[in-house]
Design a protein around this motif. Sequence first.
Motif, PDB file in Angstrom:
ATOM      1  N   UNK A  21      21.033  -3.369  78.461  1.00 50.94           N
ATOM      2  CA  UNK A  21      20.108  -2.967  79.034  1.00 50.94           C
ATOM      3  C   UNK A  21      19.043  -4.286  78.935  1.00 50.94           C
ATOM      4  N   UNK A  22      18.467  -4.191  80.057  1.00 48.06           N
ATOM      5  CA  UNK A  22      17.540  -5.187  80.382  1.00 48.06           C
ATOM      6  C   UNK A  22      16.005  -4.344  80.217  1.00 48.06           C
ATOM      7  N   UNK A  23      15.101  -4.904  79.294  1.00 45.70           N
ATOM      8  CA  UNK A  23      13.814  -4.112  79.121  1.00 45.70           C
ATOM      9  C   UNK A  23      12.631  -4.767  79.918  1.00 45.70           C
ATOM     10  N   UNK A  24      11.872  -4.116  80.573  1.00 43.93           N
ATOM     11  CA  UNK A  24      10.834  -4.622  81.371  1.00 43.93           C
ATOM     12  C   UNK A  24       9.600  -4.923  80.331  1.00 43.93           C
ATOM     13  N   UNK A  25       8.598  -5.404  80.614  1.00 44.85           N
ATOM     14  CA  UNK A  25       7.427  -6.098  79.692  1.00 44.85           C
ATOM     15  C   UNK A  25       6.903  -4.650  79.248  1.00 44.85           C
ATOM     16  N   UNK A  26       6.659  -3.538  80.061  1.00 46.07           N
ATOM     17  CA  UNK A  26       6.144  -2.442  79.371  1.00 46.07           C
ATOM     18  C   UNK A  26       7.009  -1.875  78.451  1.00 46.07           C
ATOM     19  N   UNK A  27       8.495  -1.946  78.661  1.00 46.68           N
ATOM     20  CA  UNK A  27       9.296  -1.417  77.645  1.00 46.68           C
ATOM     21  C   UNK A  27       9.460  -2.096  76.317  1.00 46.68           C
ATOM     22  N   UNK A  28       9.193  -3.398  76.285  1.00 42.77           N
ATOM     23  CA  UNK A  28       8.974  -4.267  75.429  1.00 42.77           C
ATOM     24  C   UNK A  28       7.628  -3.806  74.640  1.00 42.77           C
ATOM     25  N   UNK A  29       6.666  -3.689  75.252  1.00 46.97           N
ATOM     26  CA  UNK A  29       5.518  -3.193  74.687  1.00 46.97           C
ATOM     27  C   UNK A  29       5.514  -2.060  74.012  1.00 46.97           C
ATOM     28  N   UNK A  30       6.062  -0.826  74.685  1.00 43.30           N
ATOM     29  CA  UNK A  30       6.286   0.370  73.910  1.00 43.30           C
ATOM     30  C   UNK A  30       7.272   0.100  72.760  1.00 43.30           C
ATOM     31  N   UNK A  31       8.353  -0.660  72.984  1.00 46.46           N
ATOM     32  CA  UNK A  31       9.273  -0.674  71.554  1.00 46.46           C
ATOM     33  C   UNK A  31       8.287  -1.440  70.393  1.00 46.46           C
ATOM     34  N   UNK A  32       7.484  -2.283  70.740  1.00 44.24           N
ATOM     35  CA  UNK A  32       6.665  -2.848  69.693  1.00 44.24           C
ATOM     36  C   UNK A  32       5.690  -1.709  69.062  1.00 44.24           C
ATOM     37  N   UNK A  33       5.188  -1.073  69.926  1.00 35.60           N
ATOM     38  CA  UNK A  33       4.222   0.096  69.412  1.00 35.60           C
ATOM     39  C   UNK A  33       5.065   1.098  68.484  1.00 35.60           C
ATOM     40  N   UNK A  34       6.186   1.430  69.099  1.00 36.60           N
ATOM     41  CA  UNK A  34       7.018   2.474  68.274  1.00 36.60           C
ATOM     42  C   UNK A  34       7.320   1.791  66.793  1.00 36.60           C
ATOM     43  N   UNK A  35       7.619   0.675  66.922  1.00 34.76           N
ATOM     44  CA  UNK A  35       8.131   0.067  65.648  1.00 34.76           C
ATOM     45  C   UNK A  35       7.181  -0.105  64.702  1.00 34.76           C
ATOM     46  N   UNK A  36       5.623  -0.272  65.231  1.00 34.79           N
ATOM     47  CA  UNK A  36       4.936  -0.370  64.284  1.00 34.79           C
ATOM     48  C   UNK A  36       4.306   1.114  63.750  1.00 34.79           C
ATOM     49  N   UNK A  37       4.875   2.004  64.418  1.00 33.74           N
ATOM     50  CA  UNK A  37       4.309   3.511  63.928  1.00 33.74           C
ATOM     51  C   UNK A  37       5.239   3.932  62.746  1.00 33.74           C
ATOM     52  N   UNK A  38       4.454   4.347  61.880  1.00 35.35           N
ATOM     53  CA  UNK A  38       5.295   4.965  60.548  1.00 35.35           C
ATOM     54  C   UNK A  38       6.180   5.924  60.849  1.00 35.35           C
ATOM     55  N   UNK A  39       5.851   6.719  61.439  1.00 38.51           N
ATOM     56  CA  UNK A  39       6.854   8.048  61.693  1.00 38.51           C
ATOM     57  C   UNK A  39       7.907   7.991  62.863  1.00 38.51           C
ATOM     58  N   UNK A  40       7.848   6.813  63.592  1.00 41.24           N
ATOM     59  CA  UNK A  40       8.901   6.791  64.645  1.00 41.24           C
ATOM     60  C   UNK A  40      10.009   6.208  63.859  1.00 41.24           C
ATOM     61  N   UNK A  41      11.287   6.607  63.833  1.00 39.04           N
ATOM     62  CA  UNK A  41      12.473   6.121  63.208  1.00 39.04           C
ATOM     63  C   UNK A  41      13.091   5.315  64.254  1.00 39.04           C
ATOM     64  N   UNK A  42      13.851   4.572  63.567  1.00 36.21           N
ATOM     65  CA  UNK A  42      14.641   3.286  64.637  1.00 36.21           C
ATOM     66  C   UNK A  42      15.407   3.905  65.554  1.00 36.21           C
ATOM     67  N   UNK A  43      16.142   5.365  64.978  1.00 37.80           N
ATOM     68  CA  UNK A  43      17.055   5.904  65.943  1.00 37.80           C
ATOM     69  C   UNK A  43      16.312   6.488  67.387  1.00 37.80           C
ATOM     70  N   UNK A  44      15.019   6.911  67.186  1.00 37.35           N
ATOM     71  CA  UNK A  44      14.305   7.072  68.379  1.00 37.35           C
ATOM     72  C   UNK A  44      14.199   6.125  69.428  1.00 37.35           C
TER      73      UNK A  44
END
Length: 87
Positions: A1-24
């Motif tokens: 799956x090719x991620x857009x820059x917006x997708x990458x930014x959202x993944x980084x944001x989610x990864x920093x969030x304590x309550x967001x599991x990797x599964x999400x």
Amino acid sequence: MLLTEADVARVIEMAWEDRTPFEAIQYQFGLSQDGVIRLMRDRLKLSSFKLWRKRTHGQKTKHGQLRSSMVVRHQSKEHNKANRLAN
């Protein structure tokens, strides 16, 4: 799956969030935990990556199967505010 820059930014944001599991992240973007780690290593400064890894390594809330059943989905009113203002 090719991620857009917006997708990458959202993944980084989610990864920093304590309550967001990797599964999400995997469910939404198709990136496994190892994929998230690679993305973070590639996109963050080395010091930021090390800080993130130290913060998330062994953290039970980042792994859905290790979470307490008391931890439920939470989304604050400020969550993703920048994206909502842009739309």
